[in-house]
Design a protein around this motif. Structure first.
Motif, PDB file in Angstrom:
ATOM      1  N   ARG A  86      86.921  90.544  30.966  1.00 14.94           N
ATOM      2  CA  ARG A  86      87.099  89.304  30.194  1.00 14.94           C
ATOM      3  C   ARG A  86      86.068  88.257  30.578  1.00 14.94           C
ATOM      4  O   ARG A  86      85.683  87.429  29.753  1.00 14.94           O
ATOM      5  CB  ARG A  86      88.509  88.763  30.406  1.00 14.94           C
ATOM      6  CG  ARG A  86      89.603  89.597  29.751  1.00 14.94           C
ATOM      7  CD  ARG A  86      90.891  88.809  29.654  1.00 14.94           C
ATOM      8  NE  ARG A  86      91.911  89.570  28.962  1.00 14.94           N
ATOM      9  CZ  ARG A  86      92.935  90.172  29.549  1.00 14.94           C
ATOM     10  NH1 ARG A  86      93.066  90.088  30.859  1.00 14.94           N
ATOM     11  NH2 ARG A  86      93.826  90.839  28.842  1.00 14.94           N
ATOM     12  N   ASN A  87      85.633  88.286  31.818  1.00 17.99           N
ATOM     13  CA  ASN A  87      84.639  87.306  32.292  1.00 17.99           C
ATOM     14  C   ASN A  87      83.212  87.849  32.183  1.00 17.99           C
ATOM     15  O   ASN A  87      82.278  87.299  32.777  1.00 17.99           O
ATOM     16  CB  ASN A  87      84.942  86.912  33.741  1.00 17.99           C
ATOM     17  CG  ASN A  87      86.238  86.144  33.857  1.00 17.99           C
ATOM     18  OD1 ASN A  87      86.563  85.314  33.008  1.00 17.99           O
ATOM     19  ND2 ASN A  87      87.011  86.427  34.912  1.00 17.99           N
ATOM     20  N   LEU A  97      89.186  98.613  26.784  1.00 21.97           N
ATOM     21  CA  LEU A  97      90.015  97.413  26.798  1.00 21.97           C
ATOM     22  C   LEU A  97      90.973  97.385  25.615  1.00 21.97           C
ATOM     23  O   LEU A  97      92.130  96.961  25.750  1.00 21.97           O
ATOM     24  CB  LEU A  97      89.122  96.178  26.789  1.00 21.97           C
ATOM     25  CG  LEU A  97      89.774  94.866  27.267  1.00 21.97           C
ATOM     26  CD1 LEU A  97      90.296  95.018  28.685  1.00 21.97           C
ATOM     27  CD2 LEU A  97      88.781  93.723  27.191  1.00 21.97           C
ATOM     28  N   GLU A 104      84.558  98.072  25.753  1.00 19.75           N
ATOM     29  CA  GLU A 104      85.382  97.420  24.733  1.00 19.75           C
ATOM     30  C   GLU A 104      86.435  98.379  24.174  1.00 19.75           C
ATOM     31  O   GLU A 104      87.566  97.979  23.891  1.00 19.75           O
ATOM     32  CB  GLU A 104      84.489  96.876  23.619  1.00 19.75           C
ATOM     33  CG  GLU A 104      83.683  95.652  24.059  1.00 19.75           C
ATOM     34  CD  GLU A 104      82.646  95.229  23.045  1.00 19.75           C
ATOM     35  OE1 GLU A 104      82.372  96.015  22.108  1.00 19.75           O
ATOM     36  OE2 GLU A 104      82.093  94.118  23.182  1.00 19.75           O
ATOM     37  N   VAL A 126      85.449  87.952  24.266  1.00 23.66           N
ATOM     38  CA  VAL A 126      86.628  87.086  24.189  1.00 23.66           C
ATOM     39  C   VAL A 126      87.811  87.944  23.803  1.00 23.66           C
ATOM     40  O   VAL A 126      87.839  88.530  22.721  1.00 23.66           O
ATOM     41  CB  VAL A 126      86.425  85.975  23.138  1.00 23.66           C
ATOM     42  CG1 VAL A 126      87.659  85.099  23.073  1.00 23.66           C
ATOM     43  CG2 VAL A 126      85.192  85.159  23.483  1.00 23.66           C
ATOM     44  N   ILE A 127      88.789  88.029  24.696  1.00 20.24           N
ATOM     45  CA  ILE A 127      89.964  88.857  24.461  1.00 20.24           C
ATOM     46  C   ILE A 127      91.196  88.050  24.847  1.00 20.24           C
ATOM     47  O   ILE A 127      91.227  87.406  25.899  1.00 20.24           O
ATOM     48  CB  ILE A 127      89.898  90.146  25.299  1.00 20.24           C
ATOM     49  CG1 ILE A 127      88.720  90.982  24.807  1.00 20.24           C
ATOM     50  CG2 ILE A 127      91.193  90.918  25.232  1.00 20.24           C
ATOM     51  CD1 ILE A 127      88.508  92.259  25.506  1.00 20.24           C
ATOM     52  N   LYS A 135      90.563  94.336  34.174  1.00 18.74           N
ATOM     53  CA  LYS A 135      90.694  93.410  33.048  1.00 18.74           C
ATOM     54  C   LYS A 135      89.998  92.063  33.274  1.00 18.74           C
ATOM     55  O   LYS A 135      89.222  91.615  32.416  1.00 18.74           O
ATOM     56  CB  LYS A 135      92.171  93.189  32.716  1.00 18.74           C
ATOM     57  CG  LYS A 135      92.760  94.205  31.774  1.00 18.74           C
ATOM     58  CD  LYS A 135      94.188  93.816  31.418  1.00 18.74           C
ATOM     59  CE  LYS A 135      94.793  94.777  30.413  1.00 18.74           C
ATOM     60  NZ  LYS A 135      96.173  94.388  30.069  1.00 18.74           N
ATOM     61  N   GLN A 144      94.617  86.889  26.342  1.00 20.41           N
ATOM     62  CA  GLN A 144      95.370  87.275  27.523  1.00 20.41           C
ATOM     63  C   GLN A 144      96.765  87.718  27.102  1.00 20.41           C
ATOM     64  O   GLN A 144      97.458  87.024  26.370  1.00 20.41           O
ATOM     65  CB  GLN A 144      95.489  86.086  28.483  1.00 20.41           C
ATOM     66  CG  GLN A 144      94.147  85.570  28.982  1.00 20.41           C
ATOM     67  CD  GLN A 144      93.691  86.340  30.202  1.00 20.41           C
ATOM     68  OE1 GLN A 144      94.465  87.100  30.766  1.00 20.41           O
ATOM     69  NE2 GLN A 144      92.450  86.143  30.603  1.00 20.41           N
TER      70      GLN A 144
END
Length: 595
Positions: free
Chosen positions: A490-491, A519, A516, A572-573, A486, A575
């Motif tokens: 995200r990064n 995720l 994607e 961009v997801i 994860k 948290q």
């Protein structure tokens, strides 16, 4: 007379089974073309309800809405496309011209714009209806001169009717400003009736021939009952008779084998190929030469009769090209045995990180194809017409690979029908495997299809990274594949989670689409996860991108160009916390908290 009646009933049943025994597959080229048509239409028709239903095999078990298929050389081909009155916009999809078996095309009463794509001279089109659209340009000669075309409707379009070719007025081509006649010439009618009569005669002859063959086979089986030692065949055959709606596309046969027959097929359980919670799995060969996997329930199995009955009942009703079929069973002398086709390439888990003898490097296109196949199998379960089925144990070891590396979802011992209105929606025992288990299902005991989606997300991460879902031999922050992957995603550092064996061997856009999807699948809360049908669409997009990129790179490399490279892009997801996953295969739900 009663005995004669039984023979007649068996003869009729035998004929029906012989006629509809095998489930055909759709021609690969046809699948690729209609998938391209779908994507071309979706570019400007994202909200089309018809296109949303287009997933899985376009012809089987039932054709996509608007399609009609026919059998040709043991495979299904698309012969009719009717998307009339569907409010579709944009240009006509160019890929339609590649449907080489298409006979009827109806795109009328939509809002299509632009010009008509050029159909090849080899086209077998007999009827084309493009009326009531916004098409422009000329009715060009190549369309009106197609050799088999008898009906062409183009009225209520801003098409130019100037300088129409002479072929437009030929006697066997019906045209007009949207007023095409449904009737052909008297000669055509005669040919149709002659064709019907000939076809009917041929059908009667085929049925008569099949009846004789089935009767002969029935007599042979009756004689074999007197020689059990020499031919210990099945005691009887149990057929799940399909509804009349489905009888054309499938007929599922599950055989009941004798214990002696199983022992002969496996040479007294000579070759052990695996072990699971149900018991041991042995390799065998049937008298017709088919290789099989024979799963024998262990005396110490904690799953036992319930899993045996569950798998037998479910696979007697469901069959799909991406689900492992059940060939037969044995329930004799307290033995419970299930027989499946042998999958020569083992499981996805074996290939990714299993024992060294079973491991095999899979390139990215193959991995993507496996992911898509497994997703289609799960989609079929979740959208089964009778009642939605939840697998409950989706994992890489339950995704098997046949001789052509086609993925087939296996092991339905934990599967359940989805809760319906009035059901509690809870399960007394939370079933699943550590590392794959949906945290929401574990904490709330509420079962839904989104639990399978979470597990499939973990499988996608395995495919991308080549890592197991749980490994306490790694550093503490890498124990859980989900928790390790994860932060990197995200990064925007997917290069750090991609398996070294496929570095530089994938197209960045295709990889990002799969990342994607993975995720989104492992969102802690099920409401934020996609359904399997949406996942199939995304994976199909990724597969097309990857295949197109592969063809392009081959052309570049043939001229001495550089190899494919990958790029990163930001993502961009939000948290969201995720509960710690349990570490046992069978887990009781957590005790209620005191108020």
């Amino acid at each position: 007379m009663k005995g004669l009646d039984n023979v007649i009933v068996r003869l009729i049943t035998c004929c029906i089974i012989c006629l509809f025994l095998s489930t055909q597959s759709t021609c690969t080229e046809e699948v690729n073309v209609i998938t391209n048509v779908k994507h071309e239409l979706r570019e400007l028709n994202q909200d089309s309800e018809v296109l949303k239903t287009w997933s899985g095999d376009p012809c089987l078990p039932r054709p996509w809405h608007g399609l009609s298929c026919e059998l040709l050389n043991s495979t299904s081909v698309i012969t009719k496309l009717d998307l009339s009155f569907k409010s579709l916009t944009g240009p006509l999809p160019p890929s339609i011209t590649e449907l080489i078996h298409l006979k009827e095309l109806n795109l009328s009463n939509n809002r299509f714009t632009g010009t008509i794509p050029e159909f090849p001279a080899s086209s077998v089109l007999t009827s084309v209806d493009l009326s009531h659209n916004d098409l422009t340009g000329n009715i060009t000669g190549y369309l009106t001169s197609l050799p088999y075309l008898t009906t062409l409707c183009f009225g209520s379009n801003p098409l130019s009717s100037q300088n129409l070719p002479y072929s437009l007025s030929r006697s066997n081509l019906t045209t007009g400003n949207g007023k095409c006649s449904a009737q052909g010439s008297s000669h055509s009618s005669q040919r149709i009736w002659i064709g019907i009569a000939a076809g009917g005669s041929l059908f009667i002859m085929i049925v008569f021939g099949i009846s004789l063959a089935c009767l002969y086979k029935h007599k042979r089986m009756a004689l074999q009952k007197f020689d059990v030692k020499r031919h210990p065949m099945s005691k009887n055959a149990v057929y799940a008779v399909p509804s009349m709606d489905d009888i054309v596309t499938k007929s599922i046969s599950i055989q009941s084998f004798t214990l002696e027959y199983i022992e002969i097929a496996t040479e007294k359980y000579k070759t052990l190929i695996g072990e699971g919670g149900f018991g041991s799995v042995y390799r065998g060969t049937l008298p017709d030469g088919q290789e099989v996997a024979v799963k024998v329930r262990s005396a110490t199995s904690t799953q036992g009769t319930r899993e045996f009955d569950n798998e037998l009942n479910l696979l007697s009703a469901i069959r799909h090209e991406n689900l492992v079929p059940l060939l037969g069973f044995c329930c004799e002398n307290d033995q419970q045995i299930l027989v499946y086709p042998f999958m020569s390439n083992g499981s996805l888990q074996d290939r990714l990180y299993g024992a060294a003898s079973k491991r095999k490097i899979l390139d990215w296109p193959t991995r993507l194809s496996i992911a898509l196949g497994a997703a289609r199998g799960l989609t079929y379960l979740h959208t089964f017409s009778e009642r939605c089925v939840i697998h409950r144990d989706v994992k890489s070891s339950n995704i098997l690979l046949d001789h052509s590396m086609s993925a087939k979802v296996a092991d339905f011992g934990f599967s359940k029908y989805a809760p319906q209105e009035g059901d509690s929606g809870t399960s007394l025992e939370v079933r699943g495997t550590a590392g794959y288990l949906d945290p929401e299902y574990y904490s709330t005991q509420h079962l839904s299809t989104k639990s399978d989606v979470f597990s499939f997300g973990v499988v996608l991460l395995e495919i991308i990274s080549g890592r197991e879902p749980l490994n306490i031999k790694r550093p503490r922050n890498e124990w859980s594949l989900v928790e390790w992957a994860k932060p990197h995603i995200r990064n925007s550092r997917i290069e750090e989670i991609v398996d070294l064996n496929i570095k530089g061997g994938y197209h960045a856009e295709a990889m990002w689409r799969v990342v994607e999807v993975a995720l989104a699948c492992i969102e802690p809360y099920s409401a934020y996860r996609p359904c399997m049908a949406d996942i199939v669409r995304e994976l199909e997009d990724a597969f097309i991108i990857e295949n197109n990129a592969s063809e392009y790179m081959k052309s570049i490399e043939s001229f001495g160009g550089s190899r494919r490279y990958s790029i990163e892009r930001p993502i961009v997801i939000p948290q969201t916390p995720i509960p710690t996953e349990p570490s046992t295969v069978l887990m009781q739900p957590p005790p209620p908290q005191p108020r």
